[in-house]
Design a protein around this motif. Sequence first.
Motif, mmCIF file in Angstrom:
data_model
loop_
_atom_site.group_PDB
_atom_site.id
_atom_site.type_symbol
_atom_site.label_atom_id
_atom_site.label_comp_id
_atom_site.label_asym_id
_atom_site.label_seq_id
_atom_site.Cartn_x
_atom_site.Cartn_y
_atom_site.Cartn_z
ATOM 1 N N UNK A 61 0.834 -1.208 0.000
ATOM 2 C CA UNK A 61 0.000 0.000 0.000
ATOM 3 C C UNK A 61 0.863 1.250 0.000
ATOM 4 N N UNK A 62 1.961 1.241 0.741
ATOM 5 C CA UNK A 62 2.870 2.381 0.764
ATOM 6 C C UNK A 62 3.553 2.609 -0.573
ATOM 7 N N UNK A 63 3.940 1.535 -1.236
ATOM 8 C CA UNK A 63 4.572 1.656 -2.553
ATOM 9 C C UNK A 63 3.594 2.239 -3.559
ATOM 10 N N UNK A 64 2.375 1.725 -3.560
ATOM 11 C CA UNK A 64 1.372 2.225 -4.505
ATOM 12 C C UNK A 64 1.023 3.676 -4.206
ATOM 13 N N UNK A 65 0.812 3.992 -2.933
ATOM 14 C CA UNK A 65 0.458 5.359 -2.558
ATOM 15 C C UNK A 65 1.574 6.336 -2.903
ATOM 16 N N UNK A 66 2.801 5.983 -2.601
ATOM 17 C CA UNK A 66 3.924 6.854 -2.926
ATOM 18 C C UNK A 66 4.077 7.068 -4.424
ATOM 19 N N UNK A 67 3.899 6.011 -5.203
ATOM 20 C CA UNK A 67 3.981 6.154 -6.654
ATOM 21 C C UNK A 67 2.879 7.017 -7.223
ATOM 22 N N UNK A 68 1.664 6.831 -6.713
ATOM 23 C CA UNK A 68 0.530 7.626 -7.202
ATOM 24 C C UNK A 68 0.700 9.097 -6.829
ATOM 25 N N UNK A 69 1.143 9.364 -5.620
ATOM 26 C CA UNK A 69 1.352 10.757 -5.199
ATOM 27 C C UNK A 69 2.446 11.410 -6.034
ATOM 28 N N UNK A 70 3.509 10.686 -6.331
ATOM 29 C CA UNK A 70 4.588 11.278 -7.122
ATOM 30 C C UNK A 70 4.152 11.547 -8.553
ATOM 31 N N UNK A 71 3.201 10.795 -9.058
ATOM 32 C CA UNK A 71 2.693 11.032 -10.410
ATOM 33 C C UNK A 71 1.688 12.179 -10.423
ATOM 34 N N UNK A 72 0.804 12.227 -9.427
ATOM 35 C CA UNK A 72 -0.288 13.195 -9.432
ATOM 36 C C UNK A 72 0.129 14.561 -8.890
ATOM 37 N N UNK A 73 1.040 14.616 -7.937
ATOM 38 C CA UNK A 73 1.346 15.868 -7.244
ATOM 39 C C UNK A 73 1.807 17.008 -8.154
ATOM 40 N N UNK A 74 2.627 16.792 -9.187
ATOM 41 C CA UNK A 74 2.996 17.933 -10.043
ATOM 42 C C UNK A 74 1.799 18.596 -10.721
ATOM 43 N N UNK A 75 0.709 17.862 -10.898
ATOM 44 C CA UNK A 75 -0.486 18.447 -11.504
ATOM 45 C C UNK A 75 -1.387 19.120 -10.471
ATOM 46 N N UNK A 76 -1.300 18.702 -9.218
ATOM 47 C CA UNK A 76 -2.116 19.279 -8.149
ATOM 48 C C UNK A 76 -1.438 20.503 -7.545
ATOM 49 N N UNK A 77 -0.130 20.516 -7.507
ATOM 50 C CA UNK A 77 0.623 21.574 -6.840
ATOM 51 C C UNK A 77 0.317 22.978 -7.353
ATOM 52 N N UNK A 78 0.074 23.216 -8.648
ATOM 53 C CA UNK A 78 -0.243 24.586 -9.075
ATOM 54 C C UNK A 78 -1.528 25.147 -8.456
ATOM 55 N N UNK A 79 -2.432 24.291 -7.995
ATOM 56 C CA UNK A 79 -3.673 24.764 -7.392
ATOM 57 C C UNK A 79 -3.523 25.090 -5.910
#
Length: 94
Positions: A61-79
Amino acid sequence: MLASRICILLVADLVYVIGYFKISTFYDLVRYGWSGLGLSFGPILIFALFSNSVNKYGALAGIITGGVVSIIWPYVNPFVNYTVYSLVPGFLFS
């Protein structure tokens, strides 16, 4: 042996295309890749060192969560009103 040489040539061609067309800076690509690795495996290693209750399901679960956050965060961070590097939310969510 031939397959490894072909793969090396393909990777070299890909790097050439990225550098020639300036798709992104190499620093950004390397930072993006290392943040994915760090967010996927960093929290698990730290928790495994200091806790005896880490099991394979929590690690997965930690591996999946960390990977998903690293993929999604650059798109969420501008908001977000302020700039936050992806390691902070990645460690919090993992």
